[in-house]
Motif scaffolding. Structure first.
Motif, PDB file in Angstrom:
ATOM      1  N   ASP A  83       0.892  -1.303   0.047  1.00  0.00           N
ATOM      2  CA  ASP A  83       0.006   0.190   0.091  1.00  0.00           C
ATOM      3  C   ASP A  83       0.879   1.321  -0.022  1.00  0.00           C
ATOM      4  O   ASP A  83       1.792   1.519   1.015  1.00  0.00           O
ATOM      5  CB  ASP A  83      -1.003  -0.014   1.306  1.00  0.00           C
ATOM      6  N   GLU A  84       0.689   2.310  -1.055  1.00  0.00           N
ATOM      7  CA  GLU A  84       1.474   3.165  -0.971  1.00  0.00           C
ATOM      8  C   GLU A  84       1.227   4.236   0.018  1.00  0.00           C
ATOM      9  O   GLU A  84       2.397   4.951   0.465  1.00  0.00           O
ATOM     10  CB  GLU A  84       1.136   3.812  -2.429  1.00  0.00           C
ATOM     11  N   ALA A  85       0.012   4.469   0.399  1.00  0.00           N
ATOM     12  CA  ALA A  85      -0.086   5.260   1.673  1.00  0.00           C
ATOM     13  C   ALA A  85       0.650   4.804   2.716  1.00  0.00           C
ATOM     14  O   ALA A  85       1.217   5.568   3.584  1.00  0.00           O
ATOM     15  CB  ALA A  85      -1.733   5.465   2.136  1.00  0.00           C
ATOM     16  N   ALA A  86       0.737   3.503   2.910  1.00  0.00           N
ATOM     17  CA  ALA A  86       1.417   2.701   4.116  1.00  0.00           C
ATOM     18  C   ALA A  86       2.673   3.089   4.224  1.00  0.00           C
ATOM     19  O   ALA A  86       3.318   3.219   5.211  1.00  0.00           O
ATOM     20  CB  ALA A  86       0.946   1.547   4.413  1.00  0.00           C
ATOM     21  N   PHE A  87       3.291   3.172   2.748  1.00  0.00           N
ATOM     22  CA  PHE A  87       4.619   3.231   2.735  1.00  0.00           C
ATOM     23  C   PHE A  87       5.192   4.618   3.151  1.00  0.00           C
ATOM     24  O   PHE A  87       6.107   4.982   3.693  1.00  0.00           O
ATOM     25  CB  PHE A  87       5.135   2.844   1.225  1.00  0.00           C
ATOM     26  N   ARG A  88       4.218   5.481   2.478  1.00  0.00           N
ATOM     27  CA  ARG A  88       4.364   7.127   2.840  1.00  0.00           C
ATOM     28  C   ARG A  88       4.590   7.267   4.313  1.00  0.00           C
ATOM     29  O   ARG A  88       5.342   8.016   4.726  1.00  0.00           O
ATOM     30  CB  ARG A  88       3.364   7.816   2.177  1.00  0.00           C
ATOM     31  N   LYS A  89       3.380   6.777   4.870  1.00  0.00           N
ATOM     32  CA  LYS A  89       3.259   6.909   6.478  1.00  0.00           C
ATOM     33  C   LYS A  89       4.729   6.324   7.164  1.00  0.00           C
ATOM     34  O   LYS A  89       5.273   7.024   7.954  1.00  0.00           O
ATOM     35  CB  LYS A  89       2.228   6.322   6.920  1.00  0.00           C
ATOM     36  N   MET A  90       5.055   5.329   6.785  1.00  0.00           N
ATOM     37  CA  MET A  90       6.347   4.480   7.274  1.00  0.00           C
ATOM     38  C   MET A  90       7.621   5.684   7.221  1.00  0.00           C
ATOM     39  O   MET A  90       8.194   5.737   8.159  1.00  0.00           O
ATOM     40  CB  MET A  90       6.622   3.077   6.853  1.00  0.00           C
ATOM     41  N   VAL A  91       7.682   6.124   5.903  1.00  0.00           N
ATOM     42  CA  VAL A  91       8.805   6.658   5.704  1.00  0.00           C
ATOM     43  C   VAL A  91       8.855   8.043   6.068  1.00  0.00           C
ATOM     44  O   VAL A  91       9.925   8.738   6.323  1.00  0.00           O
ATOM     45  CB  VAL A  91       9.068   6.862   4.015  1.00  0.00           C
ATOM     46  N   THR A  92       7.814   8.773   6.121  1.00  0.00           N
ATOM     47  CA  THR A  92       7.710  10.048   6.672  1.00  0.00           C
ATOM     48  C   THR A  92       7.501  10.134   8.359  1.00  0.00           C
ATOM     49  O   THR A  92       7.940  11.319   8.788  1.00  0.00           O
ATOM     50  CB  THR A  92       6.701  10.973   5.882  1.00  0.00           C
ATOM     51  N   GLU A  93       6.939   9.474   8.982  1.00  0.00           N
ATOM     52  CA  GLU A  93       6.641   9.347  10.556  1.00  0.00           C
ATOM     53  C   GLU A  93       7.605   8.408  11.211  1.00  0.00           C
ATOM     54  O   GLU A  93       7.709   8.443  12.628  1.00  0.00           O
ATOM     55  CB  GLU A  93       5.291   9.137  10.459  1.00  0.00           C
ATOM     56  N   ASN A  94       8.026   7.512  10.771  1.00  0.00           N
ATOM     57  CA  ASN A  94       8.881   6.586  11.451  1.00  0.00           C
ATOM     58  C   ASN A  94      10.430   6.684  11.253  1.00  0.00           C
ATOM     59  O   ASN A  94      11.047   5.866  11.239  1.00  0.00           O
ATOM     60  CB  ASN A  94       8.644   5.145  10.894  1.00  0.00           C
ATOM     61  N   LEU A  95      10.794   7.822  11.673  1.00  0.00           N
ATOM     62  CA  LEU A  95      12.251   8.279  11.678  1.00  0.00           C
ATOM     63  C   LEU A  95      12.904   8.398  13.122  1.00  0.00           C
ATOM     64  O   LEU A  95      12.406   8.876  13.924  1.00  0.00           O
ATOM     65  CB  LEU A  95      12.270   9.553  10.971  1.00  0.00           C
ATOM     66  N   PRO A  96      14.156   8.118  13.057  1.00  0.00           N
ATOM     67  CA  PRO A  96      15.110   8.222  14.242  1.00  0.00           C
ATOM     68  C   PRO A  96      15.457   9.742  14.319  1.00  0.00           C
ATOM     69  O   PRO A  96      15.200  10.350  13.321  1.00  0.00           O
ATOM     70  CB  PRO A  96      16.307   7.487  13.993  1.00  0.00           C
ATOM     71  N   PRO A  97      15.887  10.201  15.442  1.00  0.00           N
ATOM     72  CA  PRO A  97      16.581  11.573  15.565  1.00  0.00           C
ATOM     73  C   PRO A  97      17.420  11.702  14.252  1.00  0.00           C
ATOM     74  O   PRO A  97      18.159  11.100  13.782  1.00  0.00           O
ATOM     75  CB  PRO A  97      17.211  11.463  16.979  1.00  0.00           C
TER      76      PRO A  97
END
Length: 375
Positions: free
Chosen positions: A325-339
């Protein structure tokens, strides 16, 4: 009992061999929590040095007598004093030469493979920061890919191998560590290559890495695939070496994928990242061996100390390559980031040639782990 000394190379070999080690880290708790020496069979206890000024009696029961013990601090001095006190108390311990500064800068060369026509490929593992550099050797010539600022390691290794460094490549404009690319090119007279889309603000001369180009090292071909997508940058470029090895820079790692936010463009670049990973890489042979510019955890090391896996293996096991799912990918890549990496804006400016910090300042800018991947 005498106090022993352990070097960064000694500890690296223990990691490669999956040996056990007990580490007493005497830095402040915040420094320890942020970054420490890690191995698959390493144990740690953190007791700040200032708590040990009156003696080590209260921690003796925390130090195992049946395991090799290493005392670690930031620069060496504190670990020497604590190791001496533990030795006087009857324990057999070592202190870590050069402290975490030495750990940050150590590069361990590991042979990846022989190449066709008598060439060789080496990976330089910067074990303390998870950075990976490469040397391609063929017919008396060498190319360096993603070199660190410790350029003497590459020039000395080339000298030992009896080869001349002809080309230096950066897969992208790095944001977590200072590149040795321009310095190495100046020292050796080599041609320096980088992606033109990452070079719009640089202050030095370079050769542009462009899609479809090919650079020959001796008898070995390096095919350039300009995958304009964010590992950190819009210019991130992949190479295929000897028709077998895929240098992915910071686009694709063994256990994760590249973060797209270090130039403040996460939302803009997510689609490019997905296209590179899910379309452009998908069109390549699954037999290509992925050799990234970083690793995140020690579990990514192979038994021989190298970091690499086939593209087919990553498409089956790397979570970042299996989000339909492209929306799930976008969410992971933009929100699941380390410092953000330490001093990453200064590091980017240094790598553009805009600023030239003193050596000690460069060391301080790089202290800490790399944070190039999506979690």
């Amino acid at each position: 009992m005498a106090v022993n000394v352990m070097t960064a190379s000694d500890v690296t070999k223990k990691i490669f061999n999956q040996e056990s080690l007990f580490i007493l880290d005497v830095r402040n708790e915040s420094e320890f929590q942020d970054w420490k020496i890690e191995g698959q069979n390493f144990e740690h206890v953190n007791v700040p040095y200032f708590e040990l000024l009156d003696g080590v009696e209260e921690i003796l029961d925390q130090i195992p007598s049946d395991k090799e013990t290493l005392v670690v601090c930031a620069k060496e001095g504190s670990s020497v004093m604590v190791a001496e006190m533990l030795s006087e108390a009857g324990l057999d311990v070592s202190y870590f030469k050069g402290g975490m500064k030495a750990w940050s800068e150590h590069l361990e060369p590991v042979k990846v493979s022989d190449l066709k026509n008598g060439g060789e490929l080496y990976q330089f593992v910067r074990i303390g920061k998870g950075c990976l550099s490469y040397m391609v050797i063929s017919d008396g010539e060498a190319a360096i890919i993603d070199p660190t600022r410790m350029t003497d390691v590459f020039t000395q290794f080339a000298k030992e191998k009896g080869v001349t460094i002809q080309h230096v490549f950066d897969t992208h404009l790095h944001a977590d560590h200072i590149s040795g690319g321009t310095m190495l090119a100046e020292e050796t007279g080599a041609t320096y290559w980088m992606p033109p889309k990452d070079a719009t603000e640089v202050t030095f001369n370079y050769q542009p890495l462009e899609d479809g180009g090919q650079v020959t090292i001796g008898d070995t071909a390096i095919d350039i695939h300009a995958l304009y997508s964010p590992g950190h940058t819009i210019g991130s470029t992949s190479f295929i070496v000897d028709e077998k090895y895929l240098m992915t820079g910071d686009i694709l790692f063994i256990d994760s994928i590249g973060r797209p936010d270090l130039a403040g463009k996460a939302e803009d670049w997510v689609a490019d990242l997905r296209e590179s990973l899910y379309s452009r890489y998908k069109a390549l042979s699954e037999d290509l061996v992925v050799l990234p510019a970083h690793f995140m955890i020690m579990d990514e090391l192979n038994e021989d100390g190298t970091v690499g896996a086939t593209l087919g293996t990553l498409f089956s096991k790397n979570h970042g390559l299996n989000i339909e799912d492209e929306a799930a990918f976008r969410k992971m890549v933009t929100e699941n980031l380390p410092p953000q990496p330490n001093s990453y804006q200064q590091i980017r400016e240094t790598n553009m040639g805009k600023i030239t910090p003193e050596d000690e300042e460069q060391r301080e800018m790089e202290i800490g782990p790399n944070r190039c991947a999506v979690r």
